[in-house]
Design an enzyme around this catalytic site. Structure first.
Site, mmCIF file in Angstrom:
data_model
loop_
_atom_site.group_PDB
_atom_site.id
_atom_site.type_symbol
_atom_site.label_atom_id
_atom_site.label_comp_id
_atom_site.label_asym_id
_atom_site.label_seq_id
_atom_site.Cartn_x
_atom_site.Cartn_y
_atom_site.Cartn_z
ATOM 1 N N SER A 64 -18.323 -28.449 -59.462
ATOM 2 C CA SER A 64 -18.329 -29.788 -58.884
ATOM 3 C C SER A 64 -19.457 -30.655 -59.460
ATOM 4 C CB SER A 64 -18.442 -29.656 -57.357
ATOM 5 O OG SER A 64 -18.308 -30.887 -56.719
ATOM 6 N N ASP A 98 -20.695 -34.598 -73.066
ATOM 7 C CA ASP A 98 -19.853 -35.670 -73.616
ATOM 8 C C ASP A 98 -20.665 -36.758 -74.309
ATOM 9 O OD1 ASP A 98 -17.693 -34.334 -72.647
ATOM 10 O OD2 ASP A 98 -16.988 -35.923 -71.314
ATOM 11 N N LYS A 143 -13.949 -27.221 -61.075
ATOM 12 C CA LYS A 143 -13.593 -28.000 -59.882
ATOM 13 C C LYS A 143 -13.714 -29.482 -60.224
ATOM 14 C CE LYS A 143 -14.875 -28.751 -55.031
ATOM 15 N NZ LYS A 143 -15.252 -30.176 -55.096
#
Length: 537
Positions: free
Chosen positions: A301, A312, A326
């Protein structure tokens, strides 16, 4: 008892009827475009009412209506997804404390050892630390009442209380002939998200984050500033085992590392309020240090939001094992009874557009969680890489969606602890803590500098043998020859517990990291992490 149940039953059914009737009345307004929901509710209400009548009439024994209905609510939420759930009122209070980040009391981490409340450590800046409670202290009485063989629930009830109220605890301390009383004034007690913040060497900082609660951003900011003042030029940010928490706090932590106005994470749901975009701020981020984020299969999460943003946006290197997977966002909604439902309201996406939620089958939580513990999990994930959706990082590197955050460098956790040493580690008697805290209290005056202790002090053969004798005296029976095979690990654990007792948790963690294979290997990859930093500056 049966008569009481028969009297309560009509009330329970009436209350349930009122609840569902309200839903039947209101839902057509909320779902006027979907008459199927209205019709389904009418039909299912009739079934439920009939089931309750059958149970009331035919079931051979008394029935706990709360337990039955809690089970029904659990089952209802379970059919949605693995992360939507019903939370009974008795559990809700503890969850609120953890994620709000504080409660009121005296501030000790404790355990019941040999029947006594034993202080594992006073919470930093808490009333217990202020009055000088120490690891290993035993609380033998509370307000004059004997506390031997007290339960943990009773400890919470007696030691917690409103800010400003007082409690008198009787302390039995190693080295003191007689117990003594200490008066403690209760106060707000912080529940810390940062488990440790320490310098591994002259330039490498380390922060271990347990969870993302309401105070996480402030705690991490304080920790970063502390380490930067000590000369930190590179950081290991440990999110292993971090199961998540508040979305906003995850975005705020990612923003601590990102110095551009890039998207950090965004969410997409059914209603407008569920669609959010979190962007970085040029006034918040810090790029004075290179960064490695540590993850494992227990990182979920919010932990995946941070590691996904770092990966990223090419801010640092992600190392360890593939994370939990998740990609769903929950909102907790209160019920009048004090219970709550946690409902999935959106999916979240990393800056590159990745959804990292693992596939799941509605209602089959067993297989969903069982997959995490498969011994060949990483090899299976790797073999399926080509089938997973591909995305590009800001610099054009390939990353993968559909199943957790795949680390840039895979480093599995390895442990050489044998079964006998494992028994000692798992013993509820906490022998490492007891032995080390007793040694620390008796020899505290001999230790002046943690740096000298860390670099030069060793567990002698005599002390190791004393530990084995301690196990015998505490009726912890193990094969000592097997323990000797793990002497390096055992000596490290004794040393870390001594450091913890004398200087605190940061220093205790510092010692334990010396034998953490993932940390040791991660330190070898800072050249790659440094390259990311150079490309930003």
């Amino acid at each position: 008892m049966l008569n009481k149940v028969k009297k309560v039953w009509p009330l329970a059914v009436s209350a349930l009827f009122g609840f569902i009737l309200a839903a039947v009345i209101l839902l057509p307004k909320a779902y006027s475009s979907n008459q199927n929901i209205y019709k389904a509710l009418q039909t299912k209400y009739k079934d439920l009412n009939q089931i309750l009548q059958y149970l009331n009439h035919f079931y051979f024994d008394s029935v706990d209506i709360d337990k039955i209905m809690d089970g029904a609510f659990f089952g209802l939420m379970e059919k949605l997804d693995p992360h939507s759930t019903y939370i009974p009122a008795k559990e809700q209070e503890n969850i609120d404390e953890i994620f709000k980040g504080k409660f009121q009391g005296i501030g000790i981490e404790f355990d019941i050892l040999n029947g006594f409340i034993t202080v594992i450590s006073p919470v930093p800046d808490s009333p217990s630390q202020i009055v000088g409670l120490m690891p290993g202290d035993k609380i033998t009485a509370i307000n004059g009442q004997d506390a031997y063989k007290i339960t943990k629930d009773e400890v919470f009830k007696k030691l917690r209380g409103k800010k400003g109220t007082k409690v008198i605890v009787t302390i039995s301390r190693i080295g003191k002939l007689k117990p003594f009383d200490v008066t403690i004034i209760r106060d707000d007690i912080p529940i810390y998200s940062v488990g440790a913040a320490t310098m591994i060497d002259n330039e490498t900082g380390y922060i271990f984050l347990r969870r993302f609660s309401a105070t996480t951003k402030d705690e991490v900011t304080v920790s970063l500033n502390k380490l930067l003042k000590k000369g930190m030029k590179r950081l290991l940010f440990d999110l292993r085992g971090n199961s998540g928490g508040y979305l906003e706090q995850a975005a705020a932590i990612a923003d601590q590392f990102i110095t551009t106005q890039d998207t950090l994470v965004y969410t997409v749901g059914k209603i407008k309020e569920s669609n959010q975009v979190f962007k970085g701020s040029t006034e918040v981020g810090n790029n004075e240090f290179s960064l490695i984020v540590m993850i494992n299969r227990g990182s979920a999460s919010a932990a995946e939001i941070v590691s996904g943003a770092v990966q990223d946006l090419d801010r640092g290197l992600v190392i360890g094992e593939t994370s939990f997977g998740k990609g769903l966002v929950q909102r907790q909604l209160p019920l009048e009874s004090g219970a709550a439902v946690r409902v999935t309201i959106a999916r979240y996406y990393t800056p590159s557009g990745r959804l990292i939620q693992r596939p799941y089958e509605d209602g089959n939580e067993l297989s969903y969680y069982k997959e995490l513990y498969a011994k060949n999990r990483e090899s299976v994930i790797d073999s399926l890489k080509e089938l997973r959706p591909k995305y590009n990082t800001k610099s054009g590197r390939t990353v993968y969606g559909g199943g957790g955050i795949t680390p840039d460098v895979y480093i599995p956790f390895k442990s050489n602890v044998n079964n006998e040493t494992g028994k000692v580690l798992r013993s509820p008697k906490r022998p490492f803590f007891n032995f080390a805290s007793e040694y620390a209290n008796e020899n505290r005056d001999n230790f002046h500098s943690f740096d000298i202790f860390r670099d030069n002090w060793i567990v002698s053969d005599e002390l190791f043998n004393n530990f084995l004798n301690h196990l015998d005296s505490d009726s912890i029976f193990v094969l000592q020859d097997s323990l000797r095979l793990n002497s390096k690990f055992i000596n490290n654990r004794i040393k870390s517990e001594i450091a913890d007792a004398i200087w605190g948790k940061d220093e205790g963690a510092n010692i334990r990291l010396k034998l953490d294979n993932q940390i040791i290997e991660a330190l070898k990859h800072f050249n790659e992490a440094n390259a990311f930093l150079e490309s930003l500056n």
